[in-house]
Design an enzyme around this catalytic site. Structure first.
Site, mmCIF file in Angstrom:
data_model
loop_
_atom_site.group_PDB
_atom_site.id
_atom_site.type_symbol
_atom_site.label_atom_id
_atom_site.label_comp_id
_atom_site.label_asym_id
_atom_site.label_seq_id
_atom_site.Cartn_x
_atom_site.Cartn_y
_atom_site.Cartn_z
ATOM 1 N N ILE A 40 71.138 22.167 -13.691
ATOM 2 C CA ILE A 40 72.081 22.975 -12.907
ATOM 3 C C ILE A 40 73.154 22.106 -12.242
ATOM 4 O O ILE A 40 74.234 22.606 -11.890
ATOM 5 C CB ILE A 40 71.299 23.799 -11.847
ATOM 6 C CG1 ILE A 40 72.081 25.019 -11.422
ATOM 7 C CG2 ILE A 40 70.896 22.943 -10.662
ATOM 8 C CD1 ILE A 40 71.252 26.025 -10.619
ATOM 9 N N GLU A 105 62.016 15.631 -7.318
ATOM 10 C CA GLU A 105 62.203 16.746 -6.388
ATOM 11 C C GLU A 105 61.519 18.027 -6.843
ATOM 12 O O GLU A 105 61.307 18.922 -6.020
ATOM 13 C CB GLU A 105 63.695 16.991 -6.173
ATOM 14 C CG GLU A 105 64.344 15.819 -5.438
ATOM 15 C CD GLU A 105 65.760 16.101 -4.990
ATOM 16 O OE1 GLU A 105 66.409 16.962 -5.596
ATOM 17 O OE2 GLU A 105 66.196 15.428 -4.036
ATOM 18 N N VAL A 106 61.235 18.145 -8.129
ATOM 19 C CA VAL A 106 60.592 19.371 -8.628
ATOM 20 C C VAL A 106 59.206 19.000 -9.166
ATOM 21 O O VAL A 106 59.098 18.130 -10.047
ATOM 22 C CB VAL A 106 61.435 20.042 -9.731
ATOM 23 C CG1 VAL A 106 60.729 21.286 -10.251
ATOM 24 C CG2 VAL A 106 62.826 20.391 -9.206
ATOM 25 N N HIS A 110 59.291 16.809 -15.760
ATOM 26 C CA HIS A 110 60.507 17.032 -16.529
ATOM 27 C C HIS A 110 61.070 15.693 -16.950
ATOM 28 O O HIS A 110 61.051 14.727 -16.201
ATOM 29 C CB HIS A 110 61.554 17.821 -15.733
ATOM 30 C CG HIS A 110 61.757 17.360 -14.323
ATOM 31 N ND1 HIS A 110 60.844 17.616 -13.321
ATOM 32 C CD2 HIS A 110 62.759 16.652 -13.748
ATOM 33 C CE1 HIS A 110 61.288 17.082 -12.188
ATOM 34 N NE2 HIS A 110 62.440 16.488 -12.423
HETATM 35 P P1 5GP Z 1 64.165 15.294 -10.177
HETATM 36 O O1 5GP Z 1 64.913 14.674 -9.046
HETATM 37 O O2 5GP Z 1 62.962 16.069 -9.710
HETATM 38 O O3 5GP Z 1 63.833 14.303 -11.258
HETATM 39 O O4 5GP Z 1 65.179 16.276 -10.886
HETATM 40 C C1 5GP Z 1 65.244 17.646 -10.631
HETATM 41 C C2 5GP Z 1 66.431 18.169 -11.394
HETATM 42 O O5 5GP Z 1 66.313 19.563 -11.471
HETATM 43 C C3 5GP Z 1 67.767 17.862 -10.744
HETATM 44 O O6 5GP Z 1 68.588 17.154 -11.664
HETATM 45 C C4 5GP Z 1 68.331 19.240 -10.396
HETATM 46 O O7 5GP Z 1 69.722 19.331 -10.564
HETATM 47 C C5 5GP Z 1 67.586 20.143 -11.345
HETATM 48 N N1 5GP Z 1 67.362 21.495 -10.844
HETATM 49 C C6 5GP Z 1 66.858 21.842 -9.637
HETATM 50 N N2 5GP Z 1 66.761 23.184 -9.528
HETATM 51 C C7 5GP Z 1 67.208 23.679 -10.706
HETATM 52 C C8 5GP Z 1 67.350 25.017 -11.203
HETATM 53 O O8 5GP Z 1 67.030 25.997 -10.540
HETATM 54 N N3 5GP Z 1 67.846 25.142 -12.462
HETATM 55 C C9 5GP Z 1 68.183 24.065 -13.234
HETATM 56 N N4 5GP Z 1 68.656 24.309 -14.447
HETATM 57 N N5 5GP Z 1 68.063 22.810 -12.794
HETATM 58 C C10 5GP Z 1 67.577 22.611 -11.549
#
Ligand code: 5GP
Length: 125
Positions: A40, A105-106, A110
């Site tokens: 996103i 963060e999620v 992923h």
């Molecule tokens: P992390 O920091 O956990 O490795 O990456 C999380 C990623 O998820 C970030 O790049 C963020 O932009 C993406 N993200 C978070 N919420 C959403 C969402 O609701 N939809 C999509 N498509 N991406 C998301």
């Protein structure tokens, strides 16, 4: 806010909701093992996320508990998405963040797939 990758899987995390179709995503690929969709908030010309369909918090959780079939299916799916996007010849980057130091963060594993441009240094300051 970074997550604690040692916590149990949270079925209410945003990627679980995307997998269940409860919130929309820009899907680019799906098979029995994996789901891929556009980030996103893209950090490169191509920024796609590939997630396993199983309930795994992080790479640590996945590499510990997933079956060989899940791991094989997921790894092959990541490669397939990159090939389908034409990224093999120009090159691309894969990244998985784990926990606080990784900036995860999620809390659903992923893999970020970056491409479409020269990607610079591996780690920014
Ligand atoms: P992390 O920091 O956990 O490795 O990456 C999380 C990623 O998820 C970030 O790049 C963020 O932009 C993406 N993200 C978070 N919420 C959403 C969402 O609701 N939809 C999509 N498509 N991406 C998301």
């Amino acid at each position: 806010m970074p997550i604690d990758p040692t916590l149990p899987y949270d079925d209410d995390n945003i990627f679980a909701k995307i997998l269940r179709g409860e919130i929309p995503s820009n899907k680019v690929y799906e098979d029995d093992w994996a789901f891929a969709f556009e980030d996103i908030n893209p950090q490169a010309e191509v920024h796609t996320l590939v997630i396993p369909k199983g309930r795994y918090v992080s790479w640590d959780d996945f590499s510990t508990k997933a079956s060989d079939a899940e791991i094989g299916g997921f790894v092959r799916a990541v490669g397939k998405v990159a090939r389908e996007k034409g990224l093999v010849e120009p090159g691309y980057r894969l990244l998985a963040n784990i926990g606080a130091h990784g900036g995860q963060e999620v809390p659903h594993l992923h893999v970020h797939l970056f491409g479409g441009q020269a990607l610079g240094r591996m780690i920014s300051g």
